[in-house]
Enzyme design. Sequence first.
Site, mmCIF file in Angstrom:
data_model
loop_
_atom_site.group_PDB
_atom_site.id
_atom_site.type_symbol
_atom_site.label_atom_id
_atom_site.label_comp_id
_atom_site.label_asym_id
_atom_site.label_seq_id
_atom_site.Cartn_x
_atom_site.Cartn_y
_atom_site.Cartn_z
ATOM 1 N N SER A 145 0.795 -1.216 0.000
ATOM 2 C CA SER A 145 0.000 0.000 0.000
ATOM 3 C C SER A 145 0.834 1.275 0.000
ATOM 4 O O SER A 145 0.286 2.359 -0.103
ATOM 5 C CB SER A 145 -0.947 0.031 1.215
ATOM 6 O OG SER A 145 -0.253 0.410 2.376
ATOM 7 N N LYS A 183 2.197 4.290 7.423
ATOM 8 C CA LYS A 183 1.299 5.111 6.610
ATOM 9 C C LYS A 183 1.669 6.590 6.724
ATOM 10 O O LYS A 183 2.404 7.004 7.625
ATOM 11 C CB LYS A 183 -0.155 4.954 7.079
ATOM 12 C CG LYS A 183 -0.786 3.595 6.833
ATOM 13 C CD LYS A 183 -1.063 3.348 5.364
ATOM 14 C CE LYS A 183 -1.773 2.017 5.163
ATOM 15 N NZ LYS A 183 -0.921 0.882 5.507
#
Length: 224
Positions: A145, A183
């Site tokens: 991701s 993230k």
Amino acid sequence: MLTRKQHELICFINDRLNETGVSPSFEEMKEALDLKSKSGVHRLISALEEREFIRRLPNRARALEVLRMPERGDAKVATPAKADKSTPRPSSLPSPANDVVEIPLHGRIAAGTPIEALEGSTMLPVPAALLGSGEHYALEVAGDSMVEAGIFDGDFALIRRTDVARDGEIVVALIDDSEATLKYFRKEGAMVRLDPANRSYDAQRYRPDQIRVQGKLAGLLRRY
């Protein structure tokens, strides 16, 4: 033409790269050139960079590359190395004692769906040039991701320990004290949003009390 100090510095950097494959630290450059502060080193490096003798490697702390050496007609200055010139240089490259450090490797961290961050006692050798100040640890990336940020499955994320982060920084976020993920950190009103760098994934939103920042991305190691 280079100044005497500029010539000394590029020779010192080039010699160190040839010997160890790692550029010297600013402190080592300051001592080798007998300068009073590291600000003088910064000025010399900027001057060499402007003249396209060296370049800074992106996303790597203090990493330098020599693009070209001064011509023979430039100022003839001995390099700052203090080794006895009568002693022949060994044919094999020495293993640098101070240019590689070992940091804890704490398992795998998700770059997709959060997974448990495993604690372990394994140590990972890392070139000191990749790390700045502070305490660091490493996590092996699992998932895809963050690929649009250049972070791929199997990479080793080098993390500087901190419990605070600013909007837009890539962090290790511990969720509900049980799962960790890598993230982008952003604040969205009263919530914390963890953004991926892959359009196939959605952002994750949590209450501030659900999230604990455990570090910020400082660098990456990749095996080929």
